[in-house]
Write an enzyme that holds these catalytic residues in place. Sequence first.
Site, PDB file in Angstrom:
ATOM      1  N   ASP A  20      39.663  33.112  29.019  1.00 14.25           N
ATOM      2  CA  ASP A  20      38.831  33.950  28.949  1.00 14.25           C
ATOM      3  C   ASP A  20      39.245  35.356  29.868  1.00 14.25           C
ATOM      4  OD1 ASP A  20      35.794  35.021  28.725  1.00 14.25           O
ATOM      5  OD2 ASP A  20      35.415  32.594  28.951  1.00 14.25           O
TER       6      ASP A  20
ATOM      7  N   ASP B  67      35.409  39.033  27.355  1.00 17.59           N
ATOM      8  CA  ASP B  67      34.072  39.015  27.819  1.00 17.59           C
ATOM      9  C   ASP B  67      33.423  40.069  27.539  1.00 17.59           C
ATOM     10  OD1 ASP B  67      31.997  37.507  29.010  1.00 17.59           O
ATOM     11  OD2 ASP B  67      32.094  38.850  30.641  1.00 17.59           O
TER      12      ASP B  67
ATOM     13  N   HIS C  37      28.513  28.338  26.153  1.00 22.27           N
ATOM     14  CA  HIS C  37      28.199  28.301  27.438  1.00 22.27           C
ATOM     15  C   HIS C  37      26.996  29.068  27.944  1.00 22.27           C
ATOM     16  CE1 HIS C  37      30.550  31.660  27.646  1.00 22.27           C
ATOM     17  NE2 HIS C  37      30.047  32.197  28.870  1.00 22.27           N
ATOM     18  N   ASP C  38      26.431  30.130  26.886  1.00 22.71           N
ATOM     19  CA  ASP C  38      25.292  31.057  27.220  1.00 22.71           C
ATOM     20  C   ASP C  38      24.218  30.571  26.323  1.00 22.71           C
ATOM     21  OD1 ASP C  38      26.707  32.569  29.031  1.00 22.71           O
ATOM     22  OD2 ASP C  38      27.585  34.052  27.545  1.00 22.71           O
TER      23      ASP C  38
END
Length: 543
Positions: A103, A205, A329-330
Amino acid sequence: MTSLTTHSPWWKTGVIYQIYPRSFYDANGDGIGDLQGIMHRLDYIQWLGVRAIWISPFYPSPMADFGYDIANYTDIDPLFGTMDDFEQLLQGAHQRGLKVILDFVPNHTSDLHPWFVESKSSKASAKRDWYIWQDGKPDGGEPNNWKSVFGGSAWEWDAHTRQYYYHGFLKEQPDLNWRNEAVQEAMYDVMRFWLDKGVDGFRVDVMWHLIKDAQLRDNPVNPDYTESQPTYDQLLPVYSTDQPEVHAIVARMREVTDAYDERVLIGEVYLPIQQLMTYYGAQNDGAHMPFNFLLVRLPWQAQEIAAAIDQYEGALPANGWPNWVLGNHDNPRIVSRVGESQARVAAMLLLTLRGTPTLYYGDEIGMRDVAIPAEEMQDPQGLNMPEKDLSRDPCRTPMQWSGEAHAGFSTAKPWLRVDKRYRRVNVERQRDDPFSMLSLHRKLIELRNSEPALNQGSYTPLFSNDQVIVYRRDSPDGDSFLVVLNLTSRPCRYRQSQQPYLHGQVVVATSPEMEDTIISENIYLNGDEGIVVRLEHRDDATT
């Protein structure tokens, strides 16, 4: 099985598996997952059949946003281990034929990053322009009306230097000024640092946030806003995100990545399809894959999903490679969105569509969102807007490895509570059960890995209605598969309309009892069923 003659890079033919390191496996017994924990589970990841792991941030961080507020881009937070641990993990993954994607969080740093500490020290600081500082309006008000994704204003007043700084997320996450060439070069050097270590690529990101309007104009009011939405959605972020200049930045990131062999650049981009496509780059010099979140955001309705797949396929630029995501994860987990039975159908859709699938840890065993009481909530998005029920904690709970205490995740109390169903829903229990969600995933991944028609072949839509989606996947070498998915709990019939009718044998089914059956003109499915059929021969008349 046949093979294509042209070489395809690993990121086109393999499945990517996202690991949220805090929740994957705790090797040192402190209740938080770590790099050694991932290392301990590499054999499982290899057994599952995925090609690459994408690891969410593990860099030094105050953890205001659980690692997305980075204080040092080129080190490891002691919470997760050491650089030696990372290098062992990288070596162990490569020895097993697994790629490692990191990431990369270039839009903002932690407010404790040395760059921001220096930037904040004085208006005369050499790094003042590394962040977005702005005078207030004549009345002292904020520079404009921009809002933070995590609630409230995106501007924070600094009493020491008497200016505001911009933060698209938490005030502890000041945005870097990507219009500053020194910032650009520093971040490209970060990429090179990890590429030199041997990582296989990056997931970038909030890629579409990197550049902001030079004039800092007010965002317009969203006429369709409803009270149930996050406060961020009160405005349309037309000036604070997705600026034309961002594409030159992405092209430069791609250039840095392409200087190394067989590396991949993936962009997190939550935008409508036509805007999303621009992130491939005008000359295919953008992200190799801007993440496609259609299956995360759309209602689970057959015709709507079928139409969106066709729209996405039709919008792809020449040589643009598709990709699909069911969860991350969101967002709420797929089981919590569509139910356990339909999640099996969703897995079949994800793993048989054209393009690279990304699988979120735990989805392969059917993990669901877990209710986290307010007093245990960790996620700043939820804490900042408690009335909106927007916490992402429910989809980030510990991986359920076994029926042992804490689901075999840790010997200590985990940082988030474990689903109370863990004794029934875990890897150990499902691994040898041919009817389990895990067995279905492994079977689909194995088939996808071995069949060029599925990992590289063409996609042809055949039929959809309010229940069923039907499509075929064809390899240039002649192998073909038919996929029939019932996205409802009601029985359905798919009647082939063109002759000669397709014939073949079911090779994978959400209900294993259907495997090895022969299809004919009429295909009957029970509710929540899907099948993958190996066709006896390719008949171009049906496409």
